[in-house]
Design an enzyme around this catalytic site. Structure first.
Site, PDB file in Angstrom:
ATOM      1  N   SER A 104      18.310 -79.611  -2.358  1.00  0.00           N
ATOM      2  CA  SER A 104      18.902 -78.578  -3.209  1.00  0.00           C
ATOM      3  C   SER A 104      20.414 -78.728  -3.277  1.00  0.00           C
ATOM      4  O   SER A 104      21.074 -78.905  -2.240  1.00  0.00           O
ATOM      5  CB  SER A 104      18.533 -77.198  -2.655  1.00  0.00           C
ATOM      6  OG  SER A 104      19.103 -76.164  -3.419  1.00  0.00           O
ATOM      7  N   SER A 156      27.097 -72.036 -13.863  1.00  0.00           N
ATOM      8  CA  SER A 156      27.774 -71.021 -14.665  1.00  0.00           C
ATOM      9  C   SER A 156      29.156 -70.643 -14.148  1.00  0.00           C
ATOM     10  O   SER A 156      30.031 -70.285 -14.938  1.00  0.00           O
ATOM     11  CB  SER A 156      26.898 -69.756 -14.730  1.00  0.00           C
ATOM     12  OG  SER A 156      26.695 -69.214 -13.437  1.00  0.00           O
ATOM     13  N   HIS A 184      21.633 -71.880 -18.410  1.00  0.00           N
ATOM     14  CA  HIS A 184      22.905 -71.749 -19.112  1.00  0.00           C
ATOM     15  C   HIS A 184      23.090 -72.814 -20.196  1.00  0.00           C
ATOM     16  O   HIS A 184      24.139 -72.857 -20.842  1.00  0.00           O
ATOM     17  CB  HIS A 184      24.069 -71.799 -18.127  1.00  0.00           C
ATOM     18  CG  HIS A 184      24.140 -70.584 -17.249  1.00  0.00           C
ATOM     19  ND1 HIS A 184      24.647 -69.383 -17.687  1.00  0.00           N
ATOM     20  CD2 HIS A 184      23.726 -70.386 -15.967  1.00  0.00           C
ATOM     21  CE1 HIS A 184      24.563 -68.495 -16.711  1.00  0.00           C
ATOM     22  NE2 HIS A 184      24.002 -69.077 -15.672  1.00  0.00           N
ATOM     23  N   THR A 212      15.480 -69.358 -19.150  1.00  0.00           N
ATOM     24  CA  THR A 212      15.450 -67.905 -19.300  1.00  0.00           C
ATOM     25  C   THR A 212      15.539 -67.550 -20.774  1.00  0.00           C
ATOM     26  O   THR A 212      16.079 -68.324 -21.579  1.00  0.00           O
ATOM     27  CB  THR A 212      16.608 -67.243 -18.529  1.00  0.00           C
ATOM     28  OG1 THR A 212      16.502 -65.820 -18.656  1.00  0.00           O
ATOM     29  CG2 THR A 212      17.960 -67.646 -19.106  1.00  0.00           C
ATOM     30  N   LYS A 215      19.539 -65.035 -21.899  1.00  0.00           N
ATOM     31  CA  LYS A 215      20.915 -65.460 -22.160  1.00  0.00           C
ATOM     32  C   LYS A 215      21.036 -65.828 -23.651  1.00  0.00           C
ATOM     33  O   LYS A 215      21.095 -64.952 -24.495  1.00  0.00           O
ATOM     34  CB  LYS A 215      21.311 -66.578 -21.207  1.00  0.00           C
ATOM     35  CG  LYS A 215      21.221 -66.145 -19.736  1.00  0.00           C
ATOM     36  CD  LYS A 215      21.778 -67.161 -18.794  1.00  0.00           C
ATOM     37  CE  LYS A 215      21.474 -66.821 -17.342  1.00  0.00           C
ATOM     38  NZ  LYS A 215      21.898 -65.486 -16.900  1.00  0.00           N
TER      39      LYS A 215
END
Length: 239
Positions: A104, A156, A184, A212, A215
């Site tokens: 990660s 972001s 984003h 998503t 946004k």
């Protein structure tokens, strides 16, 4: 929102919400708001149950087909939020794959971090956008061990872009799955707004694309797009 009325009063002057993620102003677009009114009138305001019982409306399947086509994947699965699509999917996969280790980026979103922590799987955190450090960590693991590399396309807070193609090269070299958070980027970059992986021509090398609708799309909800096998696994076992 991003143009809002002060205190919600129609007669007040509009204010600009500079912290908004409604990048394209779609939440106020008349086509979008009219479609929402029509949907509420035809189907009601709620689903009436969970997806696996009686809550899968006709438009959910249409939406999932559209999202899959958008990202060039076999199928997709929608969630109530972008946060939950990261959290639930990562928890699910890290529990399903025996002895899995996750790699990660150190600046990944809290939803990713929570999903990883909740699964109790082994984890290795690589320095932000540092492919040399990522390769060093990957090389330390057996090739046949289950691995997932989790990263974002656009971060972001700083606005920097991940070295997506280089990470997919490492994934191929070290036999790892890739999980890319495009929240984003979708709507803003790539053909038809399909994101940075599509912009770079490497979307087909990403195993799971997460996005998503809260946004640039301007409404609410999250999703993942992937192979039919992985989507079915998440649909069946995620919590």
């Amino acid at each position: 929102y991003p143009l809002a009325k002060l205190n919600g009063k129609e007669d007040e002057q509009s204010v600009v919400v500079w912290g908004s993620n409604d990048y394209l102003g779609m939440s106020q677009h008349p086509v979008v708001t009219a479609a929402m009114h029509d949907a509420i009138r035809l189907y009601g305001a709620g689903s009436g149950g969970s997806r696996n019982i009686g809550g899968t409306h006709y438009h959910y399947t249409l939406l999932e087909s559209s999202l899959a086509d958008w990202h060039g994947k076999e199928t997709a699965l929608v969630f109530p939020t972008g946060y939950s699509s990261n959290d639930a999917t990562l928890q699910c996969l890290l529990r399903l794959f025996p002895n899995c280790i996750v790699f990660s980026d150190e600046l990944n979103h809290a939803s990713i971090i929570n999903g990883i922590r909740s699964a109790k799987a082994d984890r290795a955190i690589f320095r932000h956008n540092d492919v040399d450090h990522l390769e060093e960590l990957l090389a330390s693991q057996p090739r046949n061990r289950a691995k997932i590399i989790v990263f974002e396309s656009i971060y972001s807070m700083d606005g920097d872009i991940a070295p997506i193609e280089k990470i997919t090269n490492l994934a191929s070299k070290y036999n790892a799955l890739t999980f890319l958070d495009e929240v984003h980027a979708i709507g803003m970059y790539g053909p038809r707004g399909a994101g940075m992986a599509a912009e770079l021509g490497v979307a087909d090398r990403i195993d799971i694309i997460q996005g998503t609708m809260a946004k640039a799309i301007g409404v609410i909800g999250g999703y993942i797009a992937s192979s039919a096998l992985l989507i079915d696994a998440v649909r069946s076992f995620a919590s």
